[in-house]
Design a protein around this motif. Structure first.
Motif, PDB file in Angstrom:
ATOM      1  N   ARG A  32      64.779-103.088 107.855  1.00 50.92           N
ATOM      2  CA  ARG A  32      65.154-104.022 106.792  1.00 50.92           C
ATOM      3  C   ARG A  32      65.312-105.426 107.366  1.00 50.92           C
ATOM      4  NH1 ARG A  32      66.530-101.658 102.272  1.00 50.92           N
ATOM      5  NH2 ARG A  32      67.841-103.314 101.474  1.00 50.92           N
ATOM      6  N   GLN A  33      65.083-106.415 106.502  1.00 43.49           N
ATOM      7  CA  GLN A  33      65.302-107.804 106.869  1.00 43.49           C
ATOM      8  C   GLN A  33      66.131-108.477 105.779  1.00 43.49           C
ATOM      9  OE1 GLN A  33      62.334-106.650 105.878  1.00 43.49           O
ATOM     10  NE2 GLN A  33      61.660-107.920 104.171  1.00 43.49           N
ATOM     11  N   SER A  88      65.573-106.486 102.017  1.00 39.87           N
ATOM     12  CA  SER A  88      64.414-105.709 101.588  1.00 39.87           C
ATOM     13  C   SER A  88      64.044-104.714 102.671  1.00 39.87           C
ATOM     14  CB  SER A  88      63.223-106.641 101.313  1.00 39.87           C
ATOM     15  OG  SER A  88      62.084-105.894 100.948  1.00 39.87           O
ATOM     16  N   GLY A  89      63.533-103.561 102.227  1.00 40.05           N
ATOM     17  CA  GLY A  89      63.030-102.562 103.159  1.00 40.05           C
ATOM     18  C   GLY A  89      61.517-102.617 103.248  1.00 40.05           C
ATOM     19  N   GLU A 129      58.430-110.988  98.205  1.00 40.10           N
ATOM     20  CA  GLU A 129      58.040-109.578  98.233  1.00 40.10           C
ATOM     21  C   GLU A 129      57.287-109.214  99.504  1.00 40.10           C
ATOM     22  OE1 GLU A 129      56.142-108.215  94.681  1.00 40.10           O
ATOM     23  OE2 GLU A 129      57.978-108.424  93.522  1.00 40.10           O
ATOM     24  N   ASN A 130      57.353-107.928  99.820  1.00 35.48           N
ATOM     25  CA  ASN A 130      56.553-107.366 100.917  1.00 35.48           C
ATOM     26  C   ASN A 130      56.176-105.940 100.550  1.00 35.48           C
ATOM     27  OD1 ASN A 130      59.659-107.161 101.806  1.00 35.48           O
ATOM     28  ND2 ASN A 130      58.605-105.369 102.640  1.00 35.48           N
ATOM     29  N   ASP A 131      55.121-105.450 101.167  1.00 39.30           N
ATOM     30  CA  ASP A 131      54.641-104.092 100.900  1.00 39.30           C
ATOM     31  C   ASP A 131      54.493-103.846  99.400  1.00 39.30           C
ATOM     32  OD1 ASP A 131      54.706-102.934 103.729  1.00 39.30           O
ATOM     33  OD2 ASP A 131      56.758-103.671 103.519  1.00 39.30           O
ATOM     34  N   SER A 137      61.325-106.015  97.461  1.00 36.09           N
ATOM     35  CA  SER A 137      61.691-107.384  97.094  1.00 36.09           C
ATOM     36  C   SER A 137      62.988-107.837  97.745  1.00 36.09           C
ATOM     37  CB  SER A 137      61.866-107.493  95.570  1.00 36.09           C
ATOM     38  OG  SER A 137      60.697-107.133  94.883  1.00 36.09           O
ATOM     39  N   LEU A 138      62.932-109.039  98.316  1.00 37.60           N
ATOM     40  CA  LEU A 138      64.154-109.797  98.571  1.00 37.60           C
ATOM     41  C   LEU A 138      64.515-110.364  97.203  1.00 37.60           C
ATOM     42  CD1 LEU A 138      62.786-111.384 101.810  1.00 37.60           C
ATOM     43  CD2 LEU A 138      64.899-110.070 101.754  1.00 37.60           C
TER      44      LEU A 138
END
Length: 585
Positions: free
Chosen positions: A76-77, A94-95, A177-179, A183-184
């Motif tokens: 996570r970040q 977000s994971g 967003e990522n992946d 979502s952050l």
């Protein structure tokens, strides 16, 4: 110190320059990483009182000492800034998979300052930072942008953070967003990234965090898996995911519906976890380093959205569009979820504001005609919010602004400008304390105290001892957020000794419960000071008047002002704050 790189990367978007800076061990000993490091840097770097969408607002991404380790729940970040939605402390997590390539660049934090004159995407590795023009990506959705940026990066194992049109257009609850589907999410970090004209950030590298005791860490991870994989909570998340909360909250009458006028949703079975399993092809999906697999990778089987693929919808999205907007089909909620993900908008605030617009229409405060459950009208409104067209331009500014413009401030539901999650504090009284005190507004995740009340750890109507138990949750989760660990591992890592072990095997620091609570207090006090510095007053540690004055359900549930005050005073005292909610200097 082990577990950290002791380095931050400072990126100036105006001059297109960057430099490494050292972070001393003493900072980690006081705050750890993640949230602790984030608030330390915000207090140090952000001038007081700045406009969150100005170049002077810093956008900071932080990792923790467990990142890319074998510790379960660790991929996570976190993002930290001043929120354009609330005007106070902003944190979001977000994971997925991107935290690990972020870590391989060799930094514990990435600080973006100033803003670019033209759209850019930034490529970061352990060897270089490259600023690429992104005019051709501006206006593209998040899915396309992530695919395109990773293709252009052309590095195995790279990850990317991206924004959509909502972030570009400075919608105050835009996400990063990522992946695709991670979502952050809350407080508008995507709008801050958009204000800096950054469309995407790609990460890759070859650096590896050095942990203090590799063999002990490996043993701990194996023991965690053995102890946790068959835990009832883990099994429930794998089988049903977060949508299982639809049934649980309807059962106690705390499922917010029809913009908080109802506590149960007639026909909730059609938007439940079981309905999703029936109406979609669902596979459990997990972040890296995770055995929970809480994500539902869903493909709609039939109807007008046949073939739609999405990870979700999660409980909060179901509550926001299903409950608040009165949408009665799980497939339609998935459709609205997909729109938000592509545009890059927080589904809780977006759904809440769509419901608020329907209420405004019903009350004749706006000329537009909208009805409860009108999916196509809601979908149209989401696009209009992202592009700031018509009433979408008003809603894009957030609930406080819309309520003021439409003279509906007595109707609007928010705390400090943040729309609450799907737990009604008229039923779950401890969530009233959680919403009132959270350092980012009406947040459910800083304490996840709904867990304590829904599981029977403490009766929902009991005031005595509630603040003390609340502090038990909040203190632990400040440590979770500074490591950074997933909330859904709260039961697996509940024991303070387990948190101490995680820190020792990664960093070498030997911290007992008292030391960990001290670090948690450092973080909580510093976020409070940040918010006081930015203009909030303790009088804002309260709830919308409707929660006090509008009875809910057949039992006429409310939360009494004196009960909230009792919990608040208990909380302040336990935190070591004054009766006015101010930390000691």
């Amino acid at each position: 110190m082990k577990g950290f790189f002791n380095k931050m990367l400072r990126i100036n978007l105006e001059t297109k320059t960057f430099k490494e800076e050292t972070i001393s061990d003493s900072i980690y000993e006081t705050y750890l990483g993640g949230k602790g490091l984030g608030i330390y840097l915000l207090m140090k770097e952000n001038p007081p009182g700045i406009d969150p969408l100005s170049p002077k607002n810093k956008l900071i991404f932080c990792l923790g000492p467990v990142t890319e380790s074998r510790i379960y729940g660790s991929c996570r970040q976190g993002a930290f800034t001043k929120s354009p939605l609330t005007g106070i402390f902003s944190e979001s997590y977000s994971g997925g998979k991107v935290a690990e390539p972020m870590s391989r660049t060799g930094y514990d934090a990435f600080l973006f300052e100033e803003s670019s004159s033209d759209p850019v995407w930034v490529e970061i590795s352990n060897q270089k930072v490259i600023f690429h023009p992104a005019k051709d990506l501006w206006g593209k959705d998040t899915y396309f942008t992530e695919d395109e940026v990773l293709q252009r990066t052309n590095k195995k194992g790279a990850g990317a953070l991206v924004i959509g049109p909502a972030g570009e257009n400075l919608v105050r609850y835009a996400v990063i967003e990522n992946d695709y589907w991670r979502s952050l999410g809350r407080t508008g970090v995507g709008a801050v990234m958009g204000s800096k004209k950054v469309k995407a950030i790609a990460f890759y590298g070859e650096k590896k965090r050095e942990v203090a005791y590799p063999d002990r860490l490996e043993k701990f991870a194996k023991e965690t898996l053995k102890r946790g994989k068959d835990h009832p909570g883990a099994q429930a998340y794998r089988r049903l995911g977060t949508p299982m909360l639809v049934a649980m909250n309807n059962a106690v009458g705390g499922f917010p519906s029809k913009y908080w006028h109802l506590g149960t949703f007639e026909g909730w079975e059609k938007i439940s976890a079981e309905a999703l399993l029936e109406r979609a092809q669902v596979k459990p999906s997990a972040c890296l380093r995770c055995f929970m697999a809480c994500g539902n990778l869903s493909e709609i089987k039939e109807g007008r959205h046949k073939g739609l693929k999405i990870e979700g919808p999660e409980y909060e999205t179901i509550y926001a569009f299903g409950g608040l907007c009165m949408v009665h089909e799980i497939e339609e909620i998935a459709y609205l979820n997909d729109i938000c993900d592509r545009l890059g908008m927080d589904t809780i605030s977006a759904g809440s504001l769509c419901a608020f617009a329907i209420e405004a229409s019903e009350k004749g405060r706006i000329g537009e005609k909208m009805s409860w459950g009108d999916v196509d009208r809601i979908a149209e409104l989401l696009h209009n919010i992202a592009s700031k067209k018509g009433i979408g331009a008003i809603l894009a500014e957030g609930i406080r602004h819309a309520a003021k413009v439409w003279e509906m401030e007595d109707v609007a539901i928010h705390v400090k400008g943040l729309d609450p999650a799907g737990y009604d504090p008229r039923v779950l009284k401890g969530m009233g304390l959680a919403y009132a005190t959270s350092d980012r507004g009406a947040c459910h995740l800083r304490s996840t105290f709904y867990k304590a009340e829904l599981s029977g750890m403490i009766p929902s109507d009991q005031m005595e001892g509630k603040a003390k138990l609340f502090l038990e949750f909040e203190d632990r989760f400040n440590i979770h957020d500074s490591l950074i660990l997933c909330r859904f591992y709260r039961d697996i890592y509940w024991d303070w000794n387990l948190l101490s072990t995680i820190i020792e095997v990664t960093t070498g620091l030997k911290l007992d419960e008292a030391r960990l609570r001290k670090i948690s207090s450092n973080i909580q006090n510093e976020t409070r000071r940040f918010n006081l510095r930015e203009g909030i007053t303790p009088k804002e540690d309260t709830l919308p008047k409707r929660f006090f004055d509008e009875p809910l359900g057949k039992d006429g549930k409310t939360i009494r002002r004196e009960d909230l005050q009792k919990m608040l005073q208990d909380y302040y005292a336990l935190r070591g704050w004054s009766s006015e909610g101010i930390p000691e200097s």
